[in-house]
Structure formats: C-alpha cells, structure tokens
Design an enzyme around this catalytic site. Structure first.
Site, PDB file in Angstrom:
ATOM      1  N   PHE A  97      -5.880 -26.712   7.492  1.00 43.68           N
ATOM      2  CA  PHE A  97      -6.789 -25.579   7.357  1.00 43.68           C
ATOM      3  C   PHE A  97      -7.318 -25.527   5.915  1.00 43.68           C
ATOM      4  O   PHE A  97      -6.560 -25.770   4.972  1.00 43.68           O
ATOM      5  CB  PHE A  97      -6.042 -24.286   7.717  1.00 43.68           C
ATOM      6  CG  PHE A  97      -6.929 -23.094   7.804  1.00 43.68           C
ATOM      7  CD1 PHE A  97      -7.766 -22.906   8.896  1.00 43.68           C
ATOM      8  CD2 PHE A  97      -6.954 -22.149   6.787  1.00 43.68           C
ATOM      9  CE1 PHE A  97      -8.607 -21.803   8.972  1.00 43.68           C
ATOM     10  CE2 PHE A  97      -7.784 -21.038   6.859  1.00 43.68           C
ATOM     11  CZ  PHE A  97      -8.621 -20.871   7.960  1.00 43.68           C
ATOM     12  N   ASP A 110       3.137 -23.934   6.957  1.00 45.23           N
ATOM     13  CA  ASP A 110       2.213 -22.856   7.342  1.00 45.23           C
ATOM     14  C   ASP A 110       2.405 -22.648   8.850  1.00 45.23           C
ATOM     15  O   ASP A 110       2.105 -23.552   9.651  1.00 45.23           O
ATOM     16  CB  ASP A 110       0.766 -23.250   7.003  1.00 45.23           C
ATOM     17  CG  ASP A 110      -0.222 -22.110   7.255  1.00 45.23           C
ATOM     18  OD1 ASP A 110       0.081 -21.227   8.086  1.00 45.23           O
ATOM     19  OD2 ASP A 110      -1.304 -22.121   6.638  1.00 45.23           O
ATOM     20  N   TYR A 123      -2.212 -11.839  12.404  1.00 40.89           N
ATOM     21  CA  TYR A 123      -3.348 -11.333  13.200  1.00 40.89           C
ATOM     22  C   TYR A 123      -3.703 -12.229  14.372  1.00 40.89           C
ATOM     23  O   TYR A 123      -4.656 -11.934  15.091  1.00 40.89           O
ATOM     24  CB  TYR A 123      -4.575 -11.090  12.312  1.00 40.89           C
ATOM     25  CG  TYR A 123      -4.899 -12.213  11.328  1.00 40.89           C
ATOM     26  CD1 TYR A 123      -5.430 -13.404  11.774  1.00 40.89           C
ATOM     27  CD2 TYR A 123      -4.640 -12.060   9.968  1.00 40.89           C
ATOM     28  CE1 TYR A 123      -5.716 -14.431  10.882  1.00 40.89           C
ATOM     29  CE2 TYR A 123      -4.930 -13.071   9.068  1.00 40.89           C
ATOM     30  CZ  TYR A 123      -5.472 -14.257   9.535  1.00 40.89           C
ATOM     31  OH  TYR A 123      -5.739 -15.268   8.652  1.00 40.89           O
ATOM     32  N   LYS A 124      -2.967 -13.321  14.567  1.00 39.05           N
ATOM     33  CA  LYS A 124      -3.262 -14.185  15.718  1.00 39.05           C
ATOM     34  C   LYS A 124      -2.359 -13.774  16.884  1.00 39.05           C
ATOM     35  O   LYS A 124      -2.632 -12.800  17.577  1.00 39.05           O
ATOM     36  CB  LYS A 124      -3.057 -15.653  15.345  1.00 39.05           C
ATOM     37  CG  LYS A 124      -3.973 -16.135  14.223  1.00 39.05           C
ATOM     38  CD  LYS A 124      -3.689 -17.577  13.889  1.00 39.05           C
ATOM     39  CE  LYS A 124      -4.462 -18.053  12.669  1.00 39.05           C
ATOM     40  NZ  LYS A 124      -5.910 -18.042  12.818  1.00 39.05           N
ATOM     41  N   ARG A 140     -12.655 -24.094  20.452  1.00 36.96           N
ATOM     42  CA  ARG A 140     -11.218 -23.849  20.680  1.00 36.96           C
ATOM     43  C   ARG A 140     -11.056 -22.758  21.738  1.00 36.96           C
ATOM     44  O   ARG A 140     -11.760 -21.743  21.720  1.00 36.96           O
ATOM     45  CB  ARG A 140     -10.538 -23.364  19.396  1.00 36.96           C
ATOM     46  CG  ARG A 140     -10.592 -24.318  18.245  1.00 36.96           C
ATOM     47  CD  ARG A 140      -9.752 -23.809  17.082  1.00 36.96           C
ATOM     48  NE  ARG A 140     -10.120 -22.467  16.643  1.00 36.96           N
ATOM     49  CZ  ARG A 140      -9.514 -21.795  15.665  1.00 36.96           C
ATOM     50  NH1 ARG A 140      -8.482 -22.342  15.049  1.00 36.96           N
ATOM     51  NH2 ARG A 140      -9.917 -20.595  15.305  1.00 36.96           N
TER      52      ARG A 140
END
Ligand code: PLP
Length: 413
Positions: free
Chosen positions: A122, A199, A224-225, A374
């Site tokens: 990322f 991560d 937040y995922k 995605r």
C-alpha cells in the site's frame, strides 16, 4: 452456478442474522466495499450517541475514564489479532503508527542500514519507509512482487541480510488480497536478527492472525474496514511485550510519558506499550472502535473467516464462469489459503466498468490502478446472493458495452 446455490448457502449461514445489525436498504446498490470502508452498524451509531451524551454530562471529568480507552479497547482488539493483554493500543492513524514503530525499530538496530519492503505494498507503507530511509541515510530495498500471487518467500529471503534492521510488509495485500505466511516470514526475519513490522489493515476482523503465536515484533492496522468503526476511525499498534522497553518512539508526547500529569521538565517514556501514545486520544473514535470490535467478537472470528472464504471462493468461481469470457480475469490468488477477505478482478477498462457500476447504482466496488476492481464481501453483513447478484450486474454492464475510459478520475476511486 445458478442463484439457487447462493440462496441455499444463505439459508445455511449461521451468521445471517448479523446483517440485521446494520441499516441496509435492500433496494440500493450492492455494497462490496467493506474492505475499504465497513458499513455503519447500529452498535457503532449507538456508541457514538452515548459518547456525545457522556461528554455533555461529564465534560472534563470524563477524562478519568476515557484516558484508559486506548489500552482497554486495544486489549479487546488484541483478541482478534492473537495478542495478549498489554500489547495493543488504539490510537493515531495507521500511517502515524507505522512511522512510530518503524522509526523505533530502526533505532533499536543501530549500525544496520537496510529496510526491506514490498514494491507492491500500500502506498502509505512505501512512502513512510522511503521517508525514514531518506532521513536516516538507510537503503530501502523494495522487492518486486507478483501483482496477483504476492511476494515470493525465496526472493524475500534473498533480500534480507545481516545489514537489515527492519522488514515491513502487509499481511494481506490491499490490491490482490494475496496473504503472506505471517509465522514463516517473522521467523525468517528473526533468523537475520532484524525486526518485523506487519500492517494488518486488511486482516483484523476478517482473517485470523496470531501475533503472539508467531512471536511477531510489531504491527499496525486500521479499524474502518472489517471493524466497521467509521471513516477515519483511529488505528492500532502492537508491540511485543518483551520488546517494549527496548524501543523508543520518535514522537515524545505527554500521553506517552511515565507520569503525564507531573508536567515535568523532561520526557520519560512510560513503562510498556503505553510509551507509544502521543497526544489526546480521539475518544469518540475509540468508542466506535470498541463497538465495532465487540460486534466482530460476538460473531466470532472463526465463523467470519469460514464465511469469508466461502464468499470469496464463490466469487472467484463466478468471475471465471461469467466474467472471464468477457475479457475480465481473477487478479487474486485462487486458493483461499493464500488470500485475504477480498478479490480483485482485472480488466483493461476497469475504471470505466467500475464507474458505470457506481453511476447506475448497481454495485459499490472500488478501482485500483492500473486495471483492477476490488470486491470486498464483508462476512458480517454480505449475503451469498449479494455476491451472486453483484457478478450478474457486472456481467450485464460489460455485455452492454463500456464507454471509453473517461480518464479524468475523481479524487477518490
Ligand atoms: C494496507 C494499508 N495500510 C494503511 C492504510 C491507510 O492508512 P491510514 O489509516 O493512515 O490512512 C490502508 C488504507 O486502505 C491500507 O490498505
């Protein structure tokens, strides 16, 4: 495969009732972006309301309890990532936590001048490592991984040597969902005397992680995922208990001080993981993380992971059956053992396809450069028929023909 198969899977789904814990409009577009931003649960909404009410009632006296939240919520979140108590804090953002831990790791390996990472990681991970390497005059070795299958362990092994201070990698790749063997990689890194930083942004709440079991050193992630704590909710960090005293973080703020309200002349780091706090924690965000974590704990991570694998296997099958003949292809590992909780689909006009799905209110997915859409079917609230219908709608849009890629993408894709 026809829709009846998905309907039967939904009938057998022991987690089906958790969908009712979220306000969902069945007539709206199918939400397949739980890997980017999880849905709003009633529990998180109630926690935020209660938090505002408490603030109104208690005002500054609330801090006597709120001050413990980063560690208290951290311990609960730790249950989802295999971390025993006293090692996880919910605080700051993933990016800031990554910086704090990476910098602390480099200081703990003086004389070693190499950082190893993944060229397909990322962006924030790569940028933070590059910034630290430049500031410290270190070499950053970014390994070119396969965009679909992910990092090759032999190549990783070849990049780590006795000069390596830190290896920093995502457990689940943000784009392809390729998943690394956390235990094997941690062991490899330790054999060279380096520190390992994970991560877990795409793992916590979706995929089982055993940080203590793997004797992992350091980890960060977001809430937040799959934890559904809301846009910009605080991140978290993990520091192995035995390591905390050897590490010094670069942001010497008052919340990380041994005796914060002494208001003393000099910074003295707190004992244990508490030294990784910086300034005032975002209390409303912490309350949202707490409610999000509790909902995942209630559903059970093992149950969620089993359902997630069934959902992504179904999606992979449907992609090959319905979308591959139209020029799309699975851009994630085929086997669930090598994948996280989402799947990527490659297509030369992926952006045009993704924006048509959004504009026509059919499917909410996201686009990742250069050519992938995605789909993140979060197991807490996504039905098997949602997955089935999403692919059917994607097929219909492809069949009807895509316009040329508009080129001018909005700021957020
Ligand atoms: C792997 C990974 N790391 C970090 C982040 C984001 O970091 P931050 O929460 O600081 O924006 C994301 C966001 O999607 C991510 O996927």
């Amino acid at each position: 495969m026809d829709r009846a198969v998905a309907e039967a899977l939904d009938r057998g789904d022991t987690l089906a009732s958790f969908r009712e814990r979220f306000p969902i409009d069945d007539a709206g577009p199918i939400y397949m972006d739980g890997n980017s931003l999880g849905r709003t649960s009633y529990a998180v909404r109630a926690a935020l309301d209660a938090g505002v009410h408490e603030w109104q009632e208690r005002m500054v006296s609330g801090w006597s309890d709120w001050i413990e939240l980063p560690a208290q919520v951290g311990d609960r979140l730790g249950l989802l990532i295999g971390a025993g108590p006293g090692q996880v804090l919910v605080c700051d953002s993933t990016t800031i936590n990554l910086y704090k831990l990476a910098d602390a790791a480099l200081s703990a390996r003086p004389g070693r001048m190499v950082i190893v990472g993944d060229a397909n990681d990322f962006p924030t991970d790569r940028y933070v490592l590059a910034g630290l390497a430049a500031a410290r005059g270190c070499e950053l070795r970014l390994i070119g991984s396969d965009p679909i299958t992910g990092l090759d362990l032999d190549e990783l092994a070849g990049a780590i040597d006795e000069q390596t201070a830190l290896v920093s990698l995502s457990h689940v790749n943000y784009r392809s969902a390729a998943r690394l063997d956390l235990e094997a990689v941690t062991d490899l890194v330790h054999r060279h005397g380096a520190l390992m930083l994970w991560d877990l942004s795409h793992s916590a709440g979706a995929v089982p992680v055993a940080l203590d079991g793997a004797e992992a050193d350091l980890a960060v992630g977001c809430s937040y995922k799959y934890l559904n704590a809301g846009p910009g909710a605080p991140g978290y960090l993990y520091v192995r208990k035995a390591l905390a005293e050897d590490l010094r973080q670069p942001i010497c703020g008052w919340f990380g001080h041994q005796d914060q309200f002494e208001m003393g002349p000099a910074y003295q780091p707190a004992v244990g993981v508490g030294r990784f706090l910086t300034g005032s924690p975002p209390i409303l965000g912490l309350l949202a993380v707490s409610a999000g974590v509790e909902l995942v704990l209630e559903a059970g991570l093992g149950n969620l992971w089993a359902k997630s694998q069934a959902l992504t296997v179904m999606l992979a099958d449907l992609i090959e059956e319905r979308l591959a003949p139209l020029g799309a292809s699975l851009a994630s590992p085929r086997e669930p053992a090598r994948r996280g909780g989402h799947v990527a689909i490659a297509h030369p006009q992926a952006w045009s396809w993704c924006s048509a799905l959004l504009e026509r209110q059919l499917v909410v997915a996201d686009f990742r450069t250069p050519d992938a859409i995605r789909l993140g079917p979060a197991a807490l609230y996504t039905r098997f028929v949602d997955g089935y219908d999403a692919v059917e709608r994607m097929e219909a849009v492809l069949t009807s023909g895509l316009t040329a890629d508009p080129g001018d993408r909005p700021r957020v894709t």
